[in-house]
Design a protein around this motif. Sequence first.
Motif, PDB file in Angstrom:
ATOM      1  N   ALA A 126       0.879  -1.171   0.000  1.00 37.28           N
ATOM      2  CA  ALA A 126       0.000   0.000   0.000  1.00 37.28           C
ATOM      3  C   ALA A 126       0.914   1.217   0.000  1.00 37.28           C
ATOM      4  N   LEU A 127       0.943   1.954  -1.098  1.00 34.99           N
ATOM      5  CA  LEU A 127       1.974   2.966  -1.305  1.00 34.99           C
ATOM      6  C   LEU A 127       1.559   4.384  -0.942  1.00 34.99           C
ATOM      7  N   THR A 128       0.260   4.618  -0.725  1.00 35.03           N
ATOM      8  CA  THR A 128      -0.171   5.960  -0.343  1.00 35.03           C
ATOM      9  C   THR A 128      -0.224   6.057   1.183  1.00 35.03           C
ATOM     10  N   TRP A 129      -0.665   7.219   1.688  1.00 32.43           N
ATOM     11  CA  TRP A 129      -0.741   7.376   3.143  1.00 32.43           C
ATOM     12  C   TRP A 129      -1.748   6.408   3.763  1.00 32.43           C
ATOM     13  N   MET A 130      -2.673   5.907   2.975  1.00 28.53           N
ATOM     14  CA  MET A 130      -3.610   4.883   3.443  1.00 28.53           C
ATOM     15  C   MET A 130      -2.921   3.520   3.334  1.00 28.53           C
ATOM     16  N   ASP A 131      -2.020   3.267   4.265  1.00 29.71           N
ATOM     17  CA  ASP A 131      -1.051   2.184   4.084  1.00 29.71           C
ATOM     18  C   ASP A 131      -1.200   1.011   5.053  1.00 29.71           C
ATOM     19  N   ALA A 132      -2.368   0.871   5.676  1.00 35.55           N
ATOM     20  CA  ALA A 132      -2.549  -0.239   6.618  1.00 35.55           C
ATOM     21  C   ALA A 132      -2.542  -1.587   5.884  1.00 35.55           C
ATOM     22  N   VAL A 133      -1.785  -2.531   6.447  1.00 37.81           N
ATOM     23  CA  VAL A 133      -1.704  -3.881   5.891  1.00 37.81           C
ATOM     24  C   VAL A 133      -2.025  -4.874   7.005  1.00 37.81           C
ATOM     25  N   ILE A 134      -2.961  -5.774   6.748  1.00 37.83           N
ATOM     26  CA  ILE A 134      -3.310  -6.805   7.718  1.00 37.83           C
ATOM     27  C   ILE A 134      -2.927  -8.171   7.154  1.00 37.83           C
ATOM     28  N   SER A 135      -3.321  -9.235   7.847  1.00 32.74           N
ATOM     29  CA  SER A 135      -2.873 -10.579   7.455  1.00 32.74           C
ATOM     30  C   SER A 135      -3.312 -10.952   6.040  1.00 32.74           C
ATOM     31  N   THR A 136      -4.426 -10.395   5.582  1.00 33.82           N
ATOM     32  CA  THR A 136      -4.923 -10.715   4.243  1.00 33.82           C
ATOM     33  C   THR A 136      -4.376  -9.778   3.163  1.00 33.82           C
ATOM     34  N   GLY A 137      -3.593  -8.772   3.578  1.00 34.72           N
ATOM     35  CA  GLY A 137      -3.011  -7.840   2.614  1.00 34.72           C
ATOM     36  C   GLY A 137      -3.411  -6.402   2.916  1.00 34.72           C
ATOM     37  N   PRO A 138      -3.129  -5.474   2.002  1.00 34.34           N
ATOM     38  CA  PRO A 138      -3.470  -4.068   2.216  1.00 34.34           C
ATOM     39  C   PRO A 138      -4.987  -3.876   2.362  1.00 34.34           C
ATOM     40  N   VAL A 139      -5.380  -3.026   3.300  1.00 30.87           N
ATOM     41  CA  VAL A 139      -6.802  -2.745   3.502  1.00 30.87           C
ATOM     42  C   VAL A 139      -7.312  -1.825   2.393  1.00 30.87           C
ATOM     43  N   THR A 140      -6.530  -0.812   2.082  1.00 35.11           N
ATOM     44  CA  THR A 140      -6.882   0.136   1.010  1.00 35.11           C
ATOM     45  C   THR A 140      -5.673   0.266   0.088  1.00 35.11           C
ATOM     46  N   GLN A 141      -5.509  -0.703  -0.797  1.00 38.49           N
ATOM     47  CA  GLN A 141      -4.297  -0.724  -1.619  1.00 38.49           C
ATOM     48  C   GLN A 141      -4.215   0.450  -2.584  1.00 38.49           C
ATOM     49  N   ARG A 142      -5.320   0.811  -3.193  1.00 34.52           N
ATOM     50  CA  ARG A 142      -5.404   1.961  -4.100  1.00 34.52           C
ATOM     51  C   ARG A 142      -4.393   1.846  -5.249  1.00 34.52           C
ATOM     52  N   LYS A 143      -4.302   0.668  -5.801  1.00 36.72           N
ATOM     53  CA  LYS A 143      -3.399   0.408  -6.923  1.00 36.72           C
ATOM     54  C   LYS A 143      -3.931   1.074  -8.184  1.00 36.72           C
ATOM     55  N   GLY A 144      -3.063   1.766  -8.898  1.00 35.18           N
ATOM     56  CA  GLY A 144      -3.473   2.466 -10.105  1.00 35.18           C
ATOM     57  C   GLY A 144      -3.083   3.927 -10.036  1.00 35.18           C
ATOM     58  N   MET A 145      -4.039   4.806 -10.323  1.00 38.26           N
ATOM     59  CA  MET A 145      -3.796   6.247 -10.298  1.00 38.26           C
ATOM     60  C   MET A 145      -4.592   6.875  -9.155  1.00 38.26           C
ATOM     61  N   PRO A 146      -3.986   7.091  -7.992  1.00 42.23           N
ATOM     62  CA  PRO A 146      -4.696   7.728  -6.879  1.00 42.23           C
ATOM     63  C   PRO A 146      -4.877   9.223  -7.149  1.00 42.23           C
ATOM     64  N   VAL A 147      -6.001   9.764  -6.714  1.00 42.73           N
ATOM     65  CA  VAL A 147      -6.352  11.137  -7.063  1.00 42.73           C
ATOM     66  C   VAL A 147      -5.379  12.158  -6.486  1.00 42.73           C
ATOM     67  N   GLU A 148      -5.009  12.012  -5.198  1.00 45.03           N
ATOM     68  CA  GLU A 148      -4.138  13.024  -4.599  1.00 45.03           C
ATOM     69  C   GLU A 148      -2.720  12.953  -5.145  1.00 45.03           C
ATOM     70  N   ILE A 149      -2.275  11.752  -5.534  1.00 47.52           N
ATOM     71  CA  ILE A 149      -0.933  11.606  -6.109  1.00 47.52           C
ATOM     72  C   ILE A 149      -0.840  12.412  -7.405  1.00 47.52           C
ATOM     73  N   ASN A 150      -1.873  12.352  -8.196  1.00 43.15           N
ATOM     74  CA  ASN A 150      -1.841  13.050  -9.479  1.00 43.15           C
ATOM     75  C   ASN A 150      -2.076  14.548  -9.337  1.00 43.15           C
ATOM     76  N   ALA A 151      -2.830  14.954  -8.323  1.00 47.01           N
ATOM     77  CA  ALA A 151      -2.947  16.383  -8.025  1.00 47.01           C
ATOM     78  C   ALA A 151      -1.594  16.928  -7.562  1.00 47.01           C
ATOM     79  N   LEU A 152      -0.921  16.174  -6.702  1.00 47.61           N
ATOM     80  CA  LEU A 152       0.405  16.577  -6.214  1.00 47.61           C
ATOM     81  C   LEU A 152       1.443  16.561  -7.337  1.00 47.61           C
ATOM     82  N   TRP A 153       1.305  15.630  -8.256  1.00 49.77           N
ATOM     83  CA  TRP A 153       2.208  15.552  -9.418  1.00 49.77           C
ATOM     84  C   TRP A 153       2.071  16.810 -10.279  1.00 49.77           C
ATOM     85  N   TYR A 154       0.844  17.212 -10.534  1.00 49.97           N
ATOM     86  CA  TYR A 154       0.599  18.435 -11.310  1.00 49.97           C
ATOM     87  C   TYR A 154       1.213  19.639 -10.602  1.00 49.97           C
TER      88      TYR A 154
END
Length: 335
Positions: free
Chosen positions: A95-123
């Motif tokens: 889980a690469l964004t600030w929503m980075d909690a990982v439990i035994s089954t994997g990331p809770v909010t993985q957000r794989k792809g194009m996250p909205v705030e990442i692209n706003a910050l990129w701009y």
Amino acid sequence: ISTAKEIIDTMINRMKGGLFPNMGDNENPAFNSVDAPLWFFWALQQYAKYDKELNLWRTYKKAIISILNAYREGTYFNIRMLDNGLIWAGEDGKALTWMDAVISTGPVTQRKGMPVEINALWYNAVQLSLEWAKLDNDKKFLEEWSSLPDLIMESFVTTFWHPEKMYLADVVNGDKKDFSVRPNQVIATALDYSPITREMKKAVIDKIESELLTPKGLRSLSPTDPNYIGIYEGDQETRDSAYHQGTVWPWLLEHYVKAYLDIHRQSGLHNVKQLFHGFEEDILMHGIGTISEIYDGDPPHTPRGAISQAWSVAALLRIEEMINQFESAINEGKQ
């Protein structure tokens, strides 16, 4: 100011592949944060308001370009710019964004792809870099990067904005668009260089106000969502499962307030001051003289997590600064 610069310089010296260390010790740091390098540009932007003498471009050009090139050409965790100018990131189990909690089954909010705030910050990062390079007359950089902002802006609106729902998707991966109502879209409304229009900003802020805003911060997920968890308690796995699924975060208020005042101007000041002063009793509740990391999504919004959190405190300090600056401008007849 000197302490802030020392921290910035220390972190730059620890960069790897255009990324900053996210956690771990000096011997074995983890670099699994797609947002930290983009917040670096924002941090420089804030720093510049207090140090008028420092030439940001000449001082940090090497670090700035290394980050921009890493994101454009590709770096760890599949972080890379697509042909449409937007940033894609993701790796299984991470889980690469600030929503980075990982439990035994994997990331809770993985957000794989194009996250909205990442692209706003990129701009924002690209636009800021062009602003600084222009001030220093760096023709080579301007030639290489000047065409990119228009592409990013057009792609951002096409990719994230929903004209019927009137808010932004949280993450987009190919044809899959996640329109879960989350607070990450607030970042796009608050940056000095934003890829969305004023009308879009107002619509997003209205949506956040109706579903995410609480007296203690923004919920990480709308209560109307079936995945919403309103109480943060239990063992670590149970708490981690709730961490970004409804739990309230005070740090997000800073960006909400910035956008709210930009939109509502003087008429919004009363509500912002109410929010700010609503924390006065909190400094006696969980950690004496400070603000907690998180709060329950459900009323009465019990404080949870770390009893003292730097980003919560910093957000309130900056909100106070915004209030003071706004009141000064009103007194001087500038608002």
